[in-house]
Write a protein that holds these residues in place. Structure first.
Motif, PDB file in Angstrom:
ATOM      1  N   PRO A 211       0.843  -1.202   0.000  1.00 10.17           N
ATOM      2  CA  PRO A 211       0.000   0.000   0.000  1.00 10.17           C
ATOM      3  C   PRO A 211       0.874   1.246   0.000  1.00 10.17           C
ATOM      4  N   GLY A 212       0.550   2.175  -0.865  1.00 11.67           N
ATOM      5  CA  GLY A 212       1.354   3.380  -0.984  1.00 11.67           C
ATOM      6  C   GLY A 212       2.335   3.311  -2.132  1.00 11.67           C
ATOM      7  N   ASP A 213       2.583   2.115  -2.651  1.00 15.93           N
ATOM      8  CA  ASP A 213       3.479   2.026  -3.801  1.00 15.93           C
ATOM      9  C   ASP A 213       2.770   2.465  -5.060  1.00 15.93           C
ATOM     10  N   ALA A 214       3.553   2.905  -6.027  1.00 10.46           N
ATOM     11  CA  ALA A 214       2.987   3.232  -7.332  1.00 10.46           C
ATOM     12  C   ALA A 214       2.454   1.951  -7.976  1.00 10.46           C
ATOM     13  N   PRO A 215       1.443   2.065  -8.816  1.00  9.89           N
ATOM     14  CA  PRO A 215       0.900   0.835  -9.426  1.00  9.89           C
ATOM     15  C   PRO A 215       1.914   0.157 -10.334  1.00  9.89           C
ATOM     16  N   LEU A 216       1.712  -1.153 -10.540  1.00 12.27           N
ATOM     17  CA  LEU A 216       2.598  -1.938 -11.401  1.00 12.27           C
ATOM     18  C   LEU A 216       2.281  -1.664 -12.858  1.00 12.27           C
ATOM     19  N   GLY A 217       3.115  -2.185 -13.710  1.00 14.04           N
ATOM     20  CA  GLY A 217       2.855  -2.118 -15.129  1.00 14.04           C
ATOM     21  C   GLY A 217       3.687  -1.060 -15.800  1.00 14.04           C
ATOM     22  N   PRO A 218       3.631  -0.886 -17.101  1.00  8.88           N
ATOM     23  CA  PRO A 218       2.799  -1.666 -18.020  1.00  8.88           C
ATOM     24  C   PRO A 218       3.295  -3.099 -18.201  1.00  8.88           C
ATOM     25  N   LEU A 219       2.360  -4.040 -18.124  1.00  6.21           N
ATOM     26  CA  LEU A 219       2.710  -5.444 -18.244  1.00  6.21           C
ATOM     27  C   LEU A 219       2.970  -5.796 -19.690  1.00  6.21           C
ATOM     28  N   GLU A 220       3.657  -6.931 -19.852  1.00  5.41           N
ATOM     29  CA  GLU A 220       3.882  -7.398 -21.215  1.00  5.41           C
ATOM     30  C   GLU A 220       2.559  -7.819 -21.849  1.00  5.41           C
ATOM     31  N   SER A 221       1.681  -8.420 -21.059  1.00  7.97           N
ATOM     32  CA  SER A 221       0.375  -8.815 -21.574  1.00  7.97           C
ATOM     33  C   SER A 221      -0.672  -7.800 -21.161  1.00  7.97           C
ATOM     34  N   GLY A 222      -0.265  -6.525 -21.115  1.00  5.33           N
ATOM     35  CA  GLY A 222      -1.165  -5.476 -20.656  1.00  5.33           C
ATOM     36  C   GLY A 222      -2.399  -5.320 -21.516  1.00  5.33           C
ATOM     37  N   VAL A 223      -2.263  -5.607 -22.807  1.00  3.76           N
ATOM     38  CA  VAL A 223      -3.404  -5.468 -23.727  1.00  3.76           C
ATOM     39  C   VAL A 223      -4.567  -6.336 -23.253  1.00  3.76           C
ATOM     40  N   PHE A 224      -4.229  -7.547 -22.780  1.00  3.82           N
ATOM     41  CA  PHE A 224      -5.281  -8.470 -22.345  1.00  3.82           C
ATOM     42  C   PHE A 224      -5.896  -8.014 -21.032  1.00  3.82           C
ATOM     43  N   PHE A 225      -5.062  -7.478 -20.148  1.00 10.22           N
ATOM     44  CA  PHE A 225      -5.601  -6.977 -18.889  1.00 10.22           C
ATOM     45  C   PHE A 225      -6.537  -5.799 -19.132  1.00 10.22           C
TER      46      PHE A 225
END
Lengths: 437, 117, 309
Positions: A211-225
């Protein structure tokens, strides 16, 4: 010295990529850059290329890997995705921030290092022996226990029973987040007897988001997410799927010693288009007929869907379970989609499964044209179904990895790790909830 | 004899040349590596123990089989030189010798001594 | 027939090894470009080894916490020296044989066996898990290929009634051994890949060990090791050209040129295999080596013996 420097400056730049948050896609493009050679261990590299944002648990391995680069060395940072990570990167002695994908900038830094115009980075960690030299005698020998003290700073290995009924040495290894053949971020604690893995356990996921961390990503399979909660073109999804599987196949071929066919697949993956369906079908058939690859992967890492609890996903499809989220997707019904299934569930079945699905994805992309997919049903990602609220398929695959590795010879163990197609960052990522569209 | 002398000269000179080259380059720019630069590379992991250990050489049974066949190789070298002179007798005798040793391989194969390699 | 001045012999052997290693790198990268469906850029290929070698000379040699420093330096030297011994035993031209001993085949077999020691030492000296595993895996492979190697060379010695490589070359004046003993050259090439830990038989420096025995070396030590491996490949090709392809014999061109052409052909075949065949699983290959390669080599020996009578 002048001639040698000039010759060296025109050599291929050896780069060791270190992948942080959101960096995996950009790190892929390294393979296709001209004049850059990606190496799999830090001592062969001149530049350490940090792609993406480092996390707190990646910091210490990052500094360790930086010091293992042989001089002259420099750290280059490709900042992909979101900002942040500056305070962690500040622990490195000197970081050169360069535009992502710029090969000429890398070569400029390399040339400066080789010519002596830029000084090599000093070590990031202090010159402190991590385990001081104890023992009774002058060479660290003596003391309690059969192996005495800690000769030259580290203890000798202890023994453990072996299936032969013998008591043999068992080496504890922490194969860290930046091991060349592993997916980036994978930490395995192994107990190795000779070259056979006796125990395996996952280290903590370095991409865990607190909590408090920046969000993850962009993922390699980000298109699907993204497609879970937003509309997405079917052709775009299938093209991304084909690209993903071709990139994976390139990694698998490189692991098995076929570096040049791997380069071909990596270059093909970057410029894939729906019209390449025939080419990919031909490649899939050619690789599927390769007897040397089959003999290396057949029977290795057999996955049992019931025992390992895999009900859906590409690994399950390679064992014969015909579950595919695209079956229940209305956007795919007019495309005539049938899930591809292979038997056996070993690494060879998974290899052929991914190649065949890449070819099928291109055929679907051709047929789909301008069709759009509405958010609602689960999205079939390259590893398995992504549904809001359900755990990501990578997490499940990570969970079954340790038991697959037990009693495997080292080469087979690496074949298994590669054949599961893990993405450690995706395993720490949550599938986004449905948007109120 | 002179030929052996020449071979030995070649071996020693080439070996010394390589060693001297490496030593010279290291002497020109001696690398004083700090502790963190000397850690064995495992992708960022920290090694707990020395790698030198009583490594489980799983192919020890195959190594014993190799010893037997190594001795057979030694006998085949002079046999190759006198073979044509001696004629069919030499062929048959070596065939018998090899057949006995092949039984050894067959036994090792059935006892799965080769599968632990 | 021996060389009059030992220094000239040493220089000749050294030149063959260095030039041969250079050619191996160029041919290997050419095959790589072809297998990757990229354009073969000849100028970049030819300049490549010099550039990478220069970069390695500039890079700082690295070491580990508690290595065996002497063995680490001696290992590549041993391997190169053994490759030099092998090249010295082969007549490169009708008048040039640096050390054509009466039992050249025994010398070659012994030298190739000591290469095994060198590769193992290179992995063991680093005191690091990946190189150590590479060294031990290579020894399993090496023990398995010693037998087929000795057997195919002995089979080639049968018609010559002598173990000297010069005599074997002379015995091929009407028909080459590759035709007379068809099983010999394919077997020898498979073994040759193992000797140099190349391509499909790269147990010591494979990608699954993140570089294997090369994982802890850099700089001039790395350069000497890469030179060592390639010089073994050159030695394998030179012996193969002499023993199976008729050596320096051939119409029109001078002897040394024929030797060079035949060696180049074998180098091309060996490096090409490295780009087509995946790296083996060690256990399976050991079983194949003992249960298939040795019987085939024995058939080769006895059939060629029967034919020679």
């Amino acid at each position: 010295m002048g001639l040698i420097s000039r010759l060296a400056a025109s050599a291929d730049v050896p780069v060791f990529p270190v992948v942080g948050i959101g960096g995996r896609t950009a790190a892929r493009s390294l393979a296709t850059l001209g004049g850059i050679r990606v190496v799999d261990h830090p001592r062969a590299a001149v530049l350490m290329l940090l792609v993406g944002r480092p996390t707190r648990s990646l910091l210490r391995p990052l500094l360790a890997v930086h010091d293992q680069l042989s001089g002259p060395r420099c750290t280059v940072w490709w900042r992909t995705g979101r900002d942040g990570g500056d305070e962690l990167v500040a622990a490195l002695p000197a970081v050169e921030v360069l535009p992502v994908g710029d090969a000429s900038a890398l070569r400029r830094v390399f040339t400066e290092l080789v010519n002596g115009a830029r000084a090599s980075d000093p070590p990031a960690l202090d010159d402190i022996e991590t385990t001081p030299w104890r023992g009774v005698g002058p060479y660290g020998q003596g003391g309690s226990g059969m192996t005495g003290g800690t000769p030259y700073g580290r203890p000798l290995v202890g023994r453990a029973p072996d299936p032969d009924g013998l008591q043999l040495d068992q080496l504890p290894l922490q194969v860290g987040p930046f091991f060349g053949p592993f997916p980036p971020g994978l930490v395995l604690h192994l107990e190795v007897q000779g070259d056979v893995v006796r125990h395996a356990s996952l280290g903590e996921n370095p991409f865990t988001r607190w909590p408090g961390d920046a969000p993850l990503g962009p993922l390699e399979s980000g298109v699907f997410f993204d497609a879970v909660a937003e509309v997405a073109p079917v052709a775009g999804l299938e093209l991304a799927r084909a690209r993903h599987h071709l990139r994976w196949a390139s990694d698998a071929l490189r692991l098995h010693g076929l570096c040049s066919p791997a380069r071909r697949l990596a270059a093909l993956a970057e410029r894939i288009a729906p019209g390449d369906a025939e080419l990919v079908v031909r490649i899939a058939r050619q690789l599927g007929r390769s007897r040397s690859l089959a003999s290396v992967m057949r029977g290795v890492g057999v996955v049992d869907p019931e025992r390992h609890g895999l009900r859906q996903g590409i690994v399950a499809r390679s064992t014969g379970v015909p579950e595919d989220a695209r079956l229940s997707d209305p956007a795919y019904r007019p495309l005539g989609f049938e899930p591809i299934v292979h038997e056996g569930g070993d690494a060879w079945a998974r290899f052929r499964q991914r190649l065949d699905e890449a070819a099928q994805a291109l055929i679907l992309a051709e047929r789909a044209g301008e069709r759009i997919r509405a958010p609602g049903p689960a999205v079939e990602g390259p590893r398995g179904a992504l549904a809001a609220g359900a755990p990501s398929p990578s997490g499940q695959l990570l969970g079954i990895l340790p038991e697959l590795l037990v009693d495997q010879e080292w080469g087979d163990a690496l074949t298994i790790v590669t054949s599961l197609d893990l993405d450690v960052e995706e395993a720490a990522h949550e599938v986004p909830a449905e948007a109120s569209a | 004899m002179a030929a052996f002398g020449a071979a030995l000269t070649v071996v020693l000179t080439v070996g010394v040349a390589v060693v001297v080259t490496v030593w010279l380059r290291t002497a020109i720019d001696p690398a004083c590596l700090v502790a963190s630069e000397r850690v064995p590379s495992l992708g960022g992991g920290e090694p707990e123990v020395h790698a030198w250990s009583r490594y489980h050489v799983r192919y020890y049974a195959m190594a014993l089989l190799f010893l037997a066949f190594d001795m057979e190789m030694v006998f085949m070298y002079p046999w190759a030189v006198v073979f044509v002179e001696e004629g069919l007798v030499a062929l048959v005798e070596m065939l018998m010798f090899i057949a006995i040793l092949l039984l050894g391989i067959l036994y090792a194969w059935r006892e799965r001594a080769l599968e632990w390699a | 027939m021996t060389w009059s001045s030992p220094l000239a012999g040493v220089l000749l052997v050294g030149a063959v090894l260095v030039a041969g290693a250079f050619v191996v790198v160029v041919v290997d990268r050419a095959w790589g470009s072809i297998a990757a469906h990229q354009r073969v850029r000849v100028a970049a290929l030819v300049a490549g080894p010099a550039r990478d070698g220069a970069l390695l000379l500039l890079t700082r040699p690295s070491t580990t916490e508690r290595p065996d420093a002497q063995a680490w330096v001696l290992a590549p030297a041993l391997v190169v020296a053994m490759a030099a011994a092998v090249v010295a035993a082969v007549p490169l031209s009708p008048g040039i044989a640096v050390a054509d001993v009466d039992d050249g085949i025994v010398l070659i077999g012994a030298a190739f066996a000591l290469v095994m020691v060198g590769v193992y030492l290179h992995g063991w000296s680093a005191n690091s898990p990946m190189p150590l595993t590479g060294g031990y895996r290579f020894v399993a492979l090496a023990l398995s290929y010693e037998m087929p190697l000795a057997l195919v060379l002995i089979a080639a010695a049968l018609p010559a009634e002598s173990l000297s490589v010069g005599a074997i070359v002379a015995s091929q004046h009407d028909i080459w051994n590759v035709v007379r003993q068809p099983l010999g050259l394919p077997l020898y090439l498979v073994v040759g890949l193992g000797l140099a830990t190349w391509g499909p038989l790269n147990m010591a420096d494979g990608a699954d060990l993140a570089g294997g025995t090369t994982a802890e070396v850099s700089g001039v030590s790395r350069l000497s090791w890469e030179l060592a491996r390639r010089s073994v490949l050159v030695a394998v090709a030179v012996v193969g050209a002499a023993v199976f392809l008729g050596g320096w014999q051939g119409p029109l061109l001078p002897g040394w040129l024929w030797m060079a052409v035949k060696t180049l052909v074998l180098v091309a075949v060996l490096t090409g295999l490295g780009h087509r065949v995946a790296r083996i699983r060690l256990e399976r290959f050991v079983v194949v080596a003992w249960a298939v390669l040795i019987p085939v080599a024995l058939v080769d020996v006895f059939v060629s013996g029967a034919l020679a009578l």
